[in-house]
Design a protein around this motif. Structure first.
Motif, PDB file in Angstrom:
ATOM      1  N   ASP A  38       0.833  -1.194   0.000  1.00  0.00           N
ATOM      2  CA  ASP A  38       0.000   0.000   0.000  1.00  0.00           C
ATOM      3  C   ASP A  38       0.878   1.259   0.000  1.00  0.00           C
ATOM      4  OD1 ASP A  38      -2.298   1.557   0.113  1.00  0.00           O
ATOM      5  OD2 ASP A  38      -2.445   1.441   2.298  1.00  0.00           O
ATOM      6  N   ALA A  39       0.477   2.249  -0.782  1.00  0.00           N
ATOM      7  CA  ALA A  39       1.251   3.487  -0.886  1.00  0.00           C
ATOM      8  C   ALA A  39       1.314   4.233   0.444  1.00  0.00           C
ATOM      9  CB  ALA A  39       0.660   4.386  -1.960  1.00  0.00           C
ATOM     10  N   ALA A  40       0.298   4.069   1.291  1.00  0.00           N
ATOM     11  CA  ALA A  40       0.309   4.743   2.596  1.00  0.00           C
ATOM     12  C   ALA A  40       1.491   4.269   3.442  1.00  0.00           C
ATOM     13  CB  ALA A  40      -0.999   4.495   3.331  1.00  0.00           C
ATOM     14  N   LEU A  41       1.853   3.005   3.337  1.00  0.00           N
ATOM     15  CA  LEU A  41       2.998   2.487   4.094  1.00  0.00           C
ATOM     16  C   LEU A  41       4.304   3.129   3.623  1.00  0.00           C
ATOM     17  CD1 LEU A  41       2.052  -1.293   4.256  1.00  0.00           C
ATOM     18  CD2 LEU A  41       1.873   0.404   6.076  1.00  0.00           C
ATOM     19  N   VAL A  42       4.431   3.313   2.332  1.00  0.00           N
ATOM     20  CA  VAL A  42       5.635   3.955   1.795  1.00  0.00           C
ATOM     21  C   VAL A  42       5.684   5.403   2.250  1.00  0.00           C
ATOM     22  CG1 VAL A  42       6.883   4.575  -0.307  1.00  0.00           C
ATOM     23  CG2 VAL A  42       5.663   2.402  -0.189  1.00  0.00           C
ATOM     24  N   ARG A  43       4.543   6.091   2.235  1.00  0.00           N
ATOM     25  CA  ARG A  43       4.491   7.490   2.666  1.00  0.00           C
ATOM     26  C   ARG A  43       4.846   7.626   4.146  1.00  0.00           C
ATOM     27  NH1 ARG A  43      -0.431   7.407  -0.857  1.00  0.00           N
ATOM     28  NH2 ARG A  43       0.296   8.362  -2.777  1.00  0.00           N
ATOM     29  N   ILE A  44       4.318   6.731   4.962  1.00  0.00           N
ATOM     30  CA  ILE A  44       4.638   6.750   6.394  1.00  0.00           C
ATOM     31  C   ILE A  44       6.131   6.507   6.606  1.00  0.00           C
ATOM     32  CG2 ILE A  44       4.321   5.503   8.572  1.00  0.00           C
ATOM     33  CD1 ILE A  44       1.360   5.102   7.658  1.00  0.00           C
ATOM     34  N   GLY A  45       6.684   5.556   5.878  1.00  0.00           N
ATOM     35  CA  GLY A  45       8.121   5.291   5.975  1.00  0.00           C
ATOM     36  C   GLY A  45       8.957   6.485   5.561  1.00  0.00           C
ATOM     37  N   LEU A  46       8.511   7.207   4.552  1.00  0.00           N
ATOM     38  CA  LEU A  46       9.231   8.394   4.110  1.00  0.00           C
ATOM     39  C   LEU A  46       9.174   9.506   5.155  1.00  0.00           C
ATOM     40  CD1 LEU A  46      10.814   9.529   1.710  1.00  0.00           C
ATOM     41  CD2 LEU A  46       8.669  10.477   0.880  1.00  0.00           C
ATOM     42  N   VAL A  47       8.031   9.669   5.802  1.00  0.00           N
ATOM     43  CA  VAL A  47       7.908  10.672   6.865  1.00  0.00           C
ATOM     44  C   VAL A  47       8.814  10.306   8.039  1.00  0.00           C
ATOM     45  CG1 VAL A  47       6.336  11.629   8.595  1.00  0.00           C
ATOM     46  CG2 VAL A  47       5.603  11.441   6.221  1.00  0.00           C
ATOM     47  N   VAL A  48       8.830   9.034   8.410  1.00  0.00           N
ATOM     48  CA  VAL A  48       9.701   8.581   9.502  1.00  0.00           C
ATOM     49  C   VAL A  48      11.169   8.808   9.136  1.00  0.00           C
ATOM     50  CG1 VAL A  48      10.474   6.542  10.783  1.00  0.00           C
ATOM     51  CG2 VAL A  48       8.037   6.949  10.441  1.00  0.00           C
ATOM     52  N   GLY A  57      14.839  11.917   4.147  1.00  0.00           N
ATOM     53  CA  GLY A  57      13.685  11.464   3.364  1.00  0.00           C
ATOM     54  C   GLY A  57      13.301  12.439   2.280  1.00  0.00           C
ATOM     55  N   VAL A  58      13.399  13.729   2.573  1.00  0.00           N
ATOM     56  CA  VAL A  58      13.083  14.753   1.571  1.00  0.00           C
ATOM     57  C   VAL A  58      14.083  14.697   0.422  1.00  0.00           C
ATOM     58  CG1 VAL A  58      12.903  17.238   1.168  1.00  0.00           C
ATOM     59  CG2 VAL A  58      11.997  16.264   3.265  1.00  0.00           C
ATOM     60  N   LEU A  59      15.350  14.514   0.736  1.00  0.00           N
ATOM     61  CA  LEU A  59      16.363  14.413  -0.315  1.00  0.00           C
ATOM     62  C   LEU A  59      16.156  13.174  -1.179  1.00  0.00           C
ATOM     63  CD1 LEU A  59      19.543  15.484   1.680  1.00  0.00           C
ATOM     64  CD2 LEU A  59      18.216  16.841   0.049  1.00  0.00           C
ATOM     65  N   ILE A  60      15.798  12.060  -0.544  1.00  0.00           N
ATOM     66  CA  ILE A  60      15.521  10.829  -1.291  1.00  0.00           C
ATOM     67  C   ILE A  60      14.325  11.038  -2.212  1.00  0.00           C
ATOM     68  CG2 ILE A  60      14.714   8.448  -1.053  1.00  0.00           C
ATOM     69  CD1 ILE A  60      16.408   8.323   1.532  1.00  0.00           C
ATOM     70  N   TYR A  61      13.263  11.680  -1.687  1.00  0.00           N
ATOM     71  CA  TYR A  61      12.069  11.931  -2.494  1.00  0.00           C
ATOM     72  C   TYR A  61      12.390  12.816  -3.697  1.00  0.00           C
ATOM     73  CZ  TYR A  61       7.201  12.722  -3.689  1.00  0.00           C
ATOM     74  OH  TYR A  61       6.016  12.753  -4.346  1.00  0.00           O
TER      75      TYR A  61
END
Length: 73
Positions: A38-48, A57-61
């Protein structure tokens, strides 16, 4: 990327930004589609990763936004 060329079985997975499952650029939706989660899991991982990694995480994004091609129609 995985290639299986035994007989008739051949599977190739490519990492692309999603056109449909996106909030900003479709990076998380594309990663989720490739991994089959699920995309929500990826988004949560990126926020963490952003909070605990002091902005990493911002640089990776941003790097993924620039480097990942958008999926074709």
């Amino acid at each position: 990327m995985t290639n299986y060329s035994d007989g008739d079985t051949k599977t190739t997975r490519t990492l692309r930004r999603s056109r449909t499952d996106k909030m900003l650029a479709g990076v998380c939706g594309g990663i989720a589609k490739t991994l089959g989660i699920d995309a929500a899991l990826v988004r949560i991982g990126l926020v963490v990763a952003t909070i605990l990694g002091f902005g990493t995480g911002v640089l990776i994004y941003l790097a993924c936004w620039i480097l990942m091609p958008e999926e074709t129609a």
